[in-house]
Write an enzyme that holds these catalytic residues in place. Structure first.
Site, PDB file in Angstrom:
ATOM      1  N   GLY A 198      -8.200  -8.853   4.020  1.00  0.00           N
ATOM      2  CA  GLY A 198      -7.928  -7.940   5.128  1.00  0.00           C
ATOM      3  C   GLY A 198      -8.836  -8.225   6.319  1.00  0.00           C
ATOM      4  N   ASN A 215     -11.369  -1.781  -7.588  1.00  0.00           N
ATOM      5  CA  ASN A 215     -12.217  -2.376  -6.557  1.00  0.00           C
ATOM      6  C   ASN A 215     -12.463  -1.399  -5.431  1.00  0.00           C
ATOM      7  OD1 ASN A 215     -11.178  -3.374  -3.711  1.00  0.00           O
ATOM      8  ND2 ASN A 215      -9.414  -3.454  -5.104  1.00  0.00           N
ATOM      9  N   CYS A 272      -4.952   0.278   2.478  1.00  0.00           N
ATOM     10  CA  CYS A 272      -6.236   0.072   1.801  1.00  0.00           C
ATOM     11  C   CYS A 272      -6.850   1.426   1.453  1.00  0.00           C
ATOM     12  CB  CYS A 272      -7.216  -0.720   2.666  1.00  0.00           C
ATOM     13  SG  CYS A 272      -8.802  -0.933   1.822  1.00  0.00           S
ATOM     14  N   THR A 300      -3.227  -1.171  -3.996  1.00  0.00           N
ATOM     15  CA  THR A 300      -3.792  -0.562  -5.206  1.00  0.00           C
ATOM     16  C   THR A 300      -3.574   0.955  -5.258  1.00  0.00           C
ATOM     17  OG1 THR A 300      -5.887  -0.436  -4.039  1.00  0.00           O
ATOM     18  CG2 THR A 300      -5.559  -2.322  -5.492  1.00  0.00           C
ATOM     19  N   GLY A 317       1.828  -6.313  -7.963  1.00  0.00           N
ATOM     20  CA  GLY A 317       1.219  -5.232  -8.726  1.00  0.00           C
ATOM     21  C   GLY A 317       1.204  -5.619 -10.189  1.00  0.00           C
TER      22      GLY A 317
HETATM   23  C1  LIG Z   1     -10.849  -7.339  -5.097  1.00  0.00           C
HETATM   24  C2  LIG Z   1      -9.601  -6.958  -4.367  1.00  0.00           C
HETATM   25  C3  LIG Z   1      -9.591  -6.968  -2.974  1.00  0.00           C
HETATM   26  C4  LIG Z   1      -8.431  -6.615  -2.268  1.00  0.00           C
HETATM   27  N1  LIG Z   1      -8.440  -6.659  -0.899  1.00  0.00           N
HETATM   28  C5  LIG Z   1      -7.285  -6.379  -0.221  1.00  0.00           C
HETATM   29  C6  LIG Z   1      -7.242  -6.474   1.199  1.00  0.00           C
HETATM   30  O1  LIG Z   1      -8.216  -6.837   1.872  1.00  0.00           O
HETATM   31  N2  LIG Z   1      -6.061  -6.173   1.826  1.00  0.00           N
HETATM   32  C7  LIG Z   1      -4.948  -5.787   1.119  1.00  0.00           C
HETATM   33  O2  LIG Z   1      -3.899  -5.536   1.725  1.00  0.00           O
HETATM   34  N3  LIG Z   1      -4.961  -5.718  -0.226  1.00  0.00           N
HETATM   35  C8  LIG Z   1      -6.103  -5.995  -0.910  1.00  0.00           C
HETATM   36  N4  LIG Z   1      -6.114  -5.923  -2.278  1.00  0.00           N
HETATM   37  C9  LIG Z   1      -4.887  -5.529  -2.984  1.00  0.00           C
HETATM   38  C10 LIG Z   1      -4.127  -6.737  -3.519  1.00  0.00           C
HETATM   39  O3  LIG Z   1      -3.739  -7.613  -2.474  1.00  0.00           O
HETATM   40  C11 LIG Z   1      -2.872  -6.276  -4.307  1.00  0.00           C
HETATM   41  O4  LIG Z   1      -2.031  -5.520  -3.451  1.00  0.00           O
HETATM   42  C12 LIG Z   1      -3.220  -5.406  -5.504  1.00  0.00           C
HETATM   43  O5  LIG Z   1      -4.412  -5.854  -6.123  1.00  0.00           O
HETATM   44  C13 LIG Z   1      -2.096  -5.355  -6.542  1.00  0.00           C
HETATM   45  O6  LIG Z   1      -1.823  -6.651  -7.046  1.00  0.00           O
HETATM   46  P1  LIG Z   1      -2.476  -7.213  -8.417  1.00  0.00           P
HETATM   47  O7  LIG Z   1      -2.262  -6.148  -9.475  1.00  0.00           O
HETATM   48  O8  LIG Z   1      -1.746  -8.486  -8.697  1.00  0.00           O
HETATM   49  O9  LIG Z   1      -3.928  -7.422  -8.164  1.00  0.00           O
HETATM   50  C14 LIG Z   1      -7.266  -6.253  -2.996  1.00  0.00           C
HETATM   51  C15 LIG Z   1      -7.291  -6.247  -4.388  1.00  0.00           C
HETATM   52  C16 LIG Z   1      -8.431  -6.595  -5.087  1.00  0.00           C
HETATM   53  C17 LIG Z   1      -8.403  -6.586  -6.593  1.00  0.00           C
END
Ligand SMILES: Cc1cc2nc3c(=O)[nH]c(=O)nc-3n(C[C@H](O)[C@H](O)[C@H](O)COP(=O)(O)O)c2cc1C
Length: 309
Positions: free
Chosen positions: A50, A73, A133, A197, A247
């Protein structure tokens, strides 16, 4: 049908991805961090961490906490600021090969719009507007919970970045996700991505206090997958723009479920931390599935009917 006849490519809002697997924002740095670990050039796309107009140091205290089936997180959008990203990270990120998606965040509408102006004249392929976020006190998810608040930021960003396809990243914490999605499309979103998230809580029973300084944090990983999948399925019936689903996607089967549910592409986040080659295995696994089913085009995976996006 052999592998050479299989077309994994997908075009979303005019951007052609060589395959539908995209590294999710915040989990893949700016690409270079993984360049020696996996073949980054094989990915369809990379979403940046981000980005905000000004640099941010992120949140104090613990930032990551594992749960039995997921990850919490509270990073708080640590990033060098858009100008520094454009100067120091983008040339290298571009050179890696995959499509580059800039994840744009902000605390105020003005900050979002000023950031969008900078990205508009850059070489990024697409903007993913992060109104979801959960780990920042101002802005972020507060824009993604309500339809009017969502259009109040999507509209000016759309105006500020007329050259760039605009994908809006939705929050699963919105009380009426369909209403927010419709508002984003009405305000000019070319595509939607979901989910960010889920707002969640962990307590330290020995210290007798929340694990995170911010009290709540964002939950991702396998625990959220069935809920995220249901949300993608429902949004497919709600809006007429491409959907990028994510997700908890950890393997080929998870990815195929999202593509079947109506997502045109998928993003993979937490799984990369646990198993860095996950995205490469998913790309190969999707091709293998298509070969076994005698599918030549990616959209044949969907069970929701074809749409000519
Ligand atoms: C450590 C971490 C940092 C993240 N930072 C961002 C971010 O900066 N911007 C954003 O839109 N989503 C952010 N996310 C969300 C992820 O892009 C994603 O939408 C979310 O983790 C769900 O996918 P996953 O279950 O495959 O991790 C972050 C997730 C994690 C775990």
């Amino acid at each position: 049908m052999n592998k050479s006849q299989i077309d994994l490519s997908v075009t979303i809002a005019g951007v052609r991805f060589r395959n539908p697997v995209i590294a999710a924002s915040g989990t893949f740095g700016y690409g270079r961090e993984y360049a020696g670990i996996i073949d980054v050039s094989a990915l369809g796309g990379i979403c940046t961490k981000g980005l905000t107009l000004n640099p941010r140091t992120g949140n104090a205290g613990l930032r990551l906490h594992e749960t039995p089936a997921g990850l919490m997180n509270s990073i708080g959008l640590e990033n060098p600021g858009i100008a520094a990203f454009l100067e120091k990270e983008l040339p290298n990120l571009r050179a890696l090969g995959p499509m580059v998606i800039a994840n744009l965040s902000g605390s105020t509408v003005e900050e979002y719009a000023e950031g969008a102006v900078l990205l508009n004249t850059s070489s990024v392929d697409m903007i993913e507007l992060n109104i979801s976020c959960p780990n920042v006190k101002a802005g972020g998810m507060t824009f993604g919970l309500d339809p009017e608040a969502a259009s109040s930021v999507v509209r000016p960003v759309r105006k500020a970045a007329p050259n760039k396809p605009l994908m809006v990243k939705l929050s699963p914490n919105a009380p009426d996700l369909a209403a927010v999605a419709r508002a984003c499309v009405d305000a000019g979103a070319d595509a939607l991505s979901l989910v960010n998230t889920f707002k969640a809580l962990a307590l330290d029973i020995n210290a007798r206090k929340p694990v995170f300084d911010n009290i709540s944090a964002g939950l991702s990983g396998p625990a959220i997958k069935p809920i995220a999948l249901r949300m993608v399925w429902e949004l497919y019936d709600t809006v007429k723009v491409p959907i990028v689903g994510m997700g908890g996607i950890s393997n080929t089967k998870d990815a195929l479920e999202f593509l079947m549910a109506g997502a045109m592409a998928i993003e993979v986040g937490s799984a990369t931390f646990a198993h860095p080659p996950a995205m490469i295995e998913i790309i190969n696994g999707i091709a293998g599935y298509m070969e076994s089913r005698k599918f030549s085009r990616l959209e044949e995976i969907s069970i929701r009917g074809n749409r000519a996006w």
